[in-house]
Motif scaffolding. Structure first.
Motif, PDB file in Angstrom:
ATOM      1  N   GLU A  42      11.608   6.930  10.266  1.00 29.82           N
ATOM      2  CA  GLU A  42      11.792   7.872   9.264  1.00 29.82           C
ATOM      3  C   GLU A  42      10.475   8.062   8.358  1.00 29.82           C
ATOM      4  N   GLU A  43       9.557   7.400   8.097  1.00 30.63           N
ATOM      5  CA  GLU A  43       8.558   7.299   7.148  1.00 30.63           C
ATOM      6  C   GLU A  43       7.655   8.414   7.988  1.00 30.63           C
ATOM      7  N   GLU A  44       7.573   8.528   9.358  1.00 27.48           N
ATOM      8  CA  GLU A  44       6.813   9.532   9.938  1.00 27.48           C
ATOM      9  C   GLU A  44       7.358  10.789  10.121  1.00 27.48           C
ATOM     10  N   PRO A  51      12.822   1.673  13.269  1.00 24.71           N
ATOM     11  CA  PRO A  51      13.567   3.074  12.807  1.00 24.71           C
ATOM     12  C   PRO A  51      12.876   3.419  11.471  1.00 24.71           C
ATOM     13  N   HIS A  52      12.582   2.406  10.711  1.00 26.42           N
ATOM     14  CA  HIS A  52      12.157   2.750   9.285  1.00 26.42           C
ATOM     15  C   HIS A  52      10.603   3.419   9.395  1.00 26.42           C
ATOM     16  N   MET A  53       9.879   2.966  10.199  1.00 28.73           N
ATOM     17  CA  MET A  53       8.751   3.756  10.377  1.00 28.73           C
ATOM     18  C   MET A  53       8.817   5.121  11.022  1.00 28.73           C
ATOM     19  N   HIS A  59       1.114  -1.185   0.029  1.00 26.00           N
ATOM     20  CA  HIS A  59       0.070   0.036   0.196  1.00 26.00           C
ATOM     21  C   HIS A  59       0.966   1.222  -0.003  1.00 26.00           C
ATOM     22  N   GLU A  60       1.697   1.236   0.875  1.00 28.41           N
ATOM     23  CA  GLU A  60       2.711   2.446   0.793  1.00 28.41           C
ATOM     24  C   GLU A  60       3.301   2.433  -0.493  1.00 28.41           C
ATOM     25  N   ASN A  61       3.925   1.568  -1.056  1.00 32.63           N
ATOM     26  CA  ASN A  61       4.353   1.768  -2.447  1.00 32.63           C
ATOM     27  C   ASN A  61       3.594   2.230  -3.577  1.00 32.63           C
ATOM     28  N   ASP A  92      14.479   0.255   1.385  1.00 34.09           N
ATOM     29  CA  ASP A  92      14.274  -0.581   2.527  1.00 34.09           C
ATOM     30  C   ASP A  92      13.032  -1.537   2.287  1.00 34.09           C
ATOM     31  N   HIS A  93      12.102  -1.097   1.434  1.00 31.68           N
ATOM     32  CA  HIS A  93      11.124  -2.036   1.453  1.00 31.68           C
ATOM     33  C   HIS A  93      11.520  -3.191   0.544  1.00 31.68           C
ATOM     34  N   ALA A  94      12.290  -3.026  -0.282  1.00 28.45           N
ATOM     35  CA  ALA A  94      12.840  -4.249  -0.944  1.00 28.45           C
ATOM     36  C   ALA A  94      13.715  -5.342  -0.034  1.00 28.45           C
TER      37      ALA A  94
HETATM   38 FE   LIG Z   1       7.452   1.528   4.791  1.00 29.28          FE
END
Ligand SMILES: [Fe+2]
Length: 253
Positions: A153-155, A149-151, A81-83, A104-106
């Motif tokens: 960075e997204e926020e 930490p990924h989340m 969904h994010e992609n 990151d997603h990959a």
């Molecule tokens: Fe993400």
């Protein structure tokens, strides 16, 4: 974790220019906040379950394997969904801003595939079940540690990029398209875990938005789900704010 920029979760000396502080204080739409709170509950709960697992108990092993499988499914769906609904539109306007998150997603998809293989080995395990269960606990720990930490960075970093390149109306349209793409079962799953992760004010906001967009019977079902999930005092506060009946079983709107 994205490698292309300095992590915004490093401890700053002041709020000026710190994207975590800026986006937390911001009033513009944050597409990630609610669903990430739900995901954090799922990630942490599944991690704790793998740590407590008595792997010699076949029934318990199956239950925990199923829980982790559901978590991985939610993570994969969320990532897709994010992609589709956020990263692709951002890439069209600011290609560099989306780059680190695509990377990151990959990597997360590779981790999900590897964890699924481990789950299958644990399903089929015999004497090696305790060792495989411990391996799952450690590898899931790494997965959780990568996602947290990924989340963040997204926020922060990515949310700021979205704010820079999209109006509030455009962000609302992107989120509306994402929500419209969910099946009723997917929506119910999101609402259930958000009910476990959001604070009272956020629950009121979530249900208000659902009430605006969903037919009354659908909203009633989702509100009942929240009612069954949170404790009675919290539901009483939410119900009062929304003008809903506070007593269980009286949900008729
Ligand atoms: Fe993400």
């Amino acid at each position: 974790m994205p490698q292309a920029f300095q992590p915004s979760h490093a401890h700053p000396t002041s709020d000026a220019g710190d994207l975590i502080a800026v986006t937390c204080a911001g009033t513009r739409p944050n597409p990630y906040r609610f669903i990430h709170k739900a995901l954090r509950v799922m990630l942490c709960q599944a991690l704790l379950a793998t740590g407590r697992l008595d792997a010699d108990d076949a029934g318990e092993r199956q239950r925990v394997v199923d829980e982790v499988e559901r978590l991985l499914g939610c993570c994969a769906d969320h990532l897709a969904h994010e992609n589709h609904f956020l990263l692709t539109p951002l890439r069209e306007r600011a290609p560099r801003a989306a780059l680190a998150f695509q990377h990151d997603h990959a990597e997360h998809l590779e981790s999900i595939d590897a964890l699924r293989l481990l789950l299958q080995r644990l399903r089929d395990a015999t004497d090696d079940a305790p060792a495989l269960a411990q391996q799952l606990h450690l590898r899931l720990s790494v997965f959780v540690a990568d996602n947290l930490p990924h989340m963040v960075e997204e926020e922060s970093t990515q949310t700021q990029a979205l704010w820079d390149h999209f109006s509030d109306a455009e962000l609302a349209a992107l989120l509306g398209a994402l929500h419209a793409s969910l099946s009723p079962a997917e929506t119910a799953t999101c609402v259930l875990w958000m009910a476990r992760g959001l604070n009272t004010r956020e629950l009121v906001q979530m249900l208000s938005e659902l009430r605006q967009g969903a037919p009354a019977p659908v909203f009633a079902e989702l509100a009942a789900l929240v009612q069954q999930t949170v404790d009675a005092p919290r539901w009483a506060t939410v119900a009062r704010a929304l003008g809903l009946p506070p007593v269980p079983g009286l949900m008729t709107c």
